[in-house]
Write a protein that holds these residues in place. Sequence first.
Motif, PDB file in Angstrom:
ATOM      1  N   UNK A 187       0.875  -1.174   0.000  1.00 29.13           N
ATOM      2  CA  UNK A 187       0.000   0.000   0.000  1.00 29.13           C
ATOM      3  C   UNK A 187       0.911   1.222   0.000  1.00 29.13           C
ATOM      4  N   UNK A 188       0.815   2.028  -1.032  1.00 26.85           N
ATOM      5  CA  UNK A 188       1.700   3.172  -1.208  1.00 26.85           C
ATOM      6  C   UNK A 188       0.916   4.479  -1.089  1.00 26.85           C
ATOM      7  N   UNK A 189       1.469   5.403  -0.338  1.00 28.48           N
ATOM      8  CA  UNK A 189       0.820   6.708  -0.155  1.00 28.48           C
ATOM      9  C   UNK A 189       1.697   7.795  -0.771  1.00 28.48           C
ATOM     10  N   UNK A 190       1.084   8.641  -1.566  1.00 28.10           N
ATOM     11  CA  UNK A 190       1.771   9.804  -2.147  1.00 28.10           C
ATOM     12  C   UNK A 190       0.962  11.050  -1.805  1.00 28.10           C
ATOM     13  N   UNK A 191       1.642  12.035  -1.268  1.00 30.60           N
ATOM     14  CA  UNK A 191       0.971  13.285  -0.890  1.00 30.60           C
ATOM     15  C   UNK A 191       1.261  14.366  -1.920  1.00 30.60           C
ATOM     16  N   UNK A 192       0.669  15.532  -1.698  1.00 30.80           N
ATOM     17  CA  UNK A 192       0.859  16.691  -2.578  1.00 30.80           C
ATOM     18  C   UNK A 192       0.516  16.354  -4.028  1.00 30.80           C
ATOM     19  N   UNK A 193      -0.702  15.887  -4.231  1.00 27.18           N
ATOM     20  CA  UNK A 193      -1.199  15.579  -5.576  1.00 27.18           C
ATOM     21  C   UNK A 193      -2.173  16.678  -6.012  1.00 27.18           C
ATOM     22  N   UNK A 194      -2.050  17.092  -7.244  1.00 23.12           N
ATOM     23  CA  UNK A 194      -2.987  18.062  -7.825  1.00 23.12           C
ATOM     24  C   UNK A 194      -3.873  17.355  -8.845  1.00 23.12           C
ATOM     25  N   UNK A 195      -5.115  17.775  -8.917  1.00 24.23           N
ATOM     26  CA  UNK A 195      -6.065  17.168  -9.860  1.00 24.23           C
ATOM     27  C   UNK A 195      -6.710  18.255 -10.714  1.00 24.23           C
ATOM     28  N   UNK A 196      -6.836  17.961 -11.999  1.00 17.21           N
ATOM     29  CA  UNK A 196      -7.410  18.897 -12.956  1.00 17.21           C
ATOM     30  C   UNK A 196      -8.527  18.207 -13.731  1.00 17.21           C
ATOM     31  N   UNK A 197      -9.622  18.910 -13.934  1.00 19.31           N
ATOM     32  CA  UNK A 197     -10.711  18.411 -14.764  1.00 19.31           C
ATOM     33  C   UNK A 197     -10.892  19.349 -15.950  1.00 19.31           C
ATOM     34  N   UNK A 198     -10.750  18.790 -17.157  1.00 17.71           N
ATOM     35  CA  UNK A 198     -10.884  19.574 -18.381  1.00 17.71           C
ATOM     36  C   UNK A 198     -12.081  19.080 -19.189  1.00 17.71           C
ATOM     37  N   UNK A 199     -12.714  19.991 -19.867  1.00 19.57           N
ATOM     38  CA  UNK A 199     -13.768  19.626 -20.809  1.00 19.57           C
ATOM     39  C   UNK A 199     -13.137  18.943 -22.016  1.00 19.57           C
ATOM     40  N   UNK A 200     -13.727  17.851 -22.467  1.00 16.89           N
ATOM     41  CA  UNK A 200     -13.199  17.149 -23.634  1.00 16.89           C
ATOM     42  C   UNK A 200     -13.376  17.997 -24.895  1.00 16.89           C
ATOM     43  N   UNK A 201     -12.281  18.152 -25.631  1.00 20.84           N
ATOM     44  CA  UNK A 201     -12.308  18.882 -26.895  1.00 20.84           C
ATOM     45  C   UNK A 201     -11.475  18.116 -27.917  1.00 20.84           C
ATOM     46  N   UNK A 202     -11.517  18.554 -29.148  1.00 16.25           N
ATOM     47  CA  UNK A 202     -10.728  17.909 -30.201  1.00 16.25           C
ATOM     48  C   UNK A 202      -9.231  18.139 -30.024  1.00 16.25           C
ATOM     49  N   UNK A 203      -8.864  19.167 -29.278  1.00 15.10           N
ATOM     50  CA  UNK A 203      -7.448  19.490 -29.091  1.00 15.10           C
ATOM     51  C   UNK A 203      -6.874  18.985 -27.776  1.00 15.10           C
ATOM     52  N   UNK A 204      -7.733  18.441 -26.930  1.00 19.47           N
ATOM     53  CA  UNK A 204      -7.265  17.998 -25.609  1.00 19.47           C
ATOM     54  C   UNK A 204      -6.241  16.873 -25.720  1.00 19.47           C
ATOM     55  N   UNK A 205      -6.427  15.971 -26.665  1.00 20.79           N
ATOM     56  CA  UNK A 205      -5.514  14.850 -26.834  1.00 20.79           C
ATOM     57  C   UNK A 205      -4.106  15.341 -27.170  1.00 20.79           C
ATOM     58  N   UNK A 206      -4.006  16.374 -27.989  1.00 19.45           N
ATOM     59  CA  UNK A 206      -2.694  16.925 -28.336  1.00 19.45           C
ATOM     60  C   UNK A 206      -1.988  17.492 -27.106  1.00 19.45           C
ATOM     61  N   UNK A 207      -2.740  18.171 -26.275  1.00 19.78           N
ATOM     62  CA  UNK A 207      -2.170  18.704 -25.037  1.00 19.78           C
ATOM     63  C   UNK A 207      -1.718  17.576 -24.124  1.00 19.78           C
ATOM     64  N   UNK A 208      -2.526  16.541 -24.103  1.00 21.70           N
ATOM     65  CA  UNK A 208      -2.189  15.400 -23.259  1.00 21.70           C
ATOM     66  C   UNK A 208      -0.920  14.715 -23.767  1.00 21.70           C
ATOM     67  N   UNK A 209      -0.729  14.701 -25.076  1.00 20.88           N
ATOM     68  CA  UNK A 209       0.486  14.119 -25.645  1.00 20.88           C
ATOM     69  C   UNK A 209       1.731  14.845 -25.159  1.00 20.88           C
ATOM     70  N   UNK A 210       1.663  16.168 -25.042  1.00 19.34           N
ATOM     71  CA  UNK A 210       2.788  16.943 -24.522  1.00 19.34           C
ATOM     72  C   UNK A 210       3.090  16.560 -23.074  1.00 19.34           C
ATOM     73  N   UNK A 211       2.018  16.389 -22.287  1.00 17.48           N
ATOM     74  CA  UNK A 211       2.214  16.032 -20.889  1.00 17.48           C
ATOM     75  C   UNK A 211       2.800  14.625 -20.769  1.00 17.48           C
ATOM     76  N   UNK A 212       2.338  13.704 -21.604  1.00 16.25           N
ATOM     77  CA  UNK A 212       2.858  12.337 -21.565  1.00 16.25           C
ATOM     78  C   UNK A 212       4.354  12.310 -21.879  1.00 16.25           C
ATOM     79  N   UNK A 213       4.781  13.104 -22.853  1.00 17.88           N
ATOM     80  CA  UNK A 213       6.203  13.177 -23.204  1.00 17.88           C
ATOM     81  C   UNK A 213       7.011  13.689 -22.020  1.00 17.88           C
ATOM     82  N   UNK A 214       6.458  14.666 -21.319  1.00 21.33           N
ATOM     83  CA  UNK A 214       7.149  15.221 -20.153  1.00 21.33           C
ATOM     84  C   UNK A 214       7.221  14.200 -19.023  1.00 21.33           C
TER      85      UNK A 214
END
Length: 219
Positions: A82-109
């Motif tokens: 059982x692993x605990x991680x603190x200091x987590x941030x959560x974001x909720x975005x509306x789905x759009x046609x461009x959201x996947x591209x933004x997510x690709x940048x985050x995945x690379x990072x």
Amino acid sequence: MKTVAQSVEQILRAQPFLEEVLQRSIINFSALAEELQPEIAAMLKKPVKTGAIMMALRRYHSPVGVSNNQKLKQAFKNLGDITVRSNISAFTFKNTNTLVNCHGKLLSYVSANTHLFYAFTRGILESNIMISGSETEKVNSFFEAEHLLMQREALAAISVQLPQDNFKVAGLYYQIFKHLAWQNIALYEVVSTTNEFTVLVEEDLVEQAFAAIKGLKAQ
């Protein structure tokens, strides 16, 4: 025509917490019968005596349920780390046609920074990103043109390694949610893979949530 016993069964099946305390004999039958009397009378459309309800409660036998399932008990004994991680941030975005591209940048990072906590869920209308709080500015930068619906800080993630074939065990998630609910712990997000389960809670609830989940091993 529906009977008192059938009405009692319908109510108990719809309230699993109530069914469990009844099964464990830790509830006052007389008080419960009085509590249920108006509802059962409305269901049957006629007056009902509390004595009849008490008799139905005492005769009620819950199905061979998850609380007595040996496979379930064994699964909890085999829970992994059982692993605990603190200091987590959560974001909720509306789905759009461009959201996947933004997510690709985050995945690379994220792929270049494997020490980070990161999770992503996509629904029909919106998507959630959960990431180490230190990367809040990165997310805001990558998604600056997107429609941010909600952002939360100071969350904690509790991850549990589940045993193999856990997906064949009925009631596994129910028991986890039940133990958390009984401790009055609200879940901000739930993320799961085949053999891993993660819940996000507010940081001030993390100790209670950890104890509730750990306690499943001792069932």
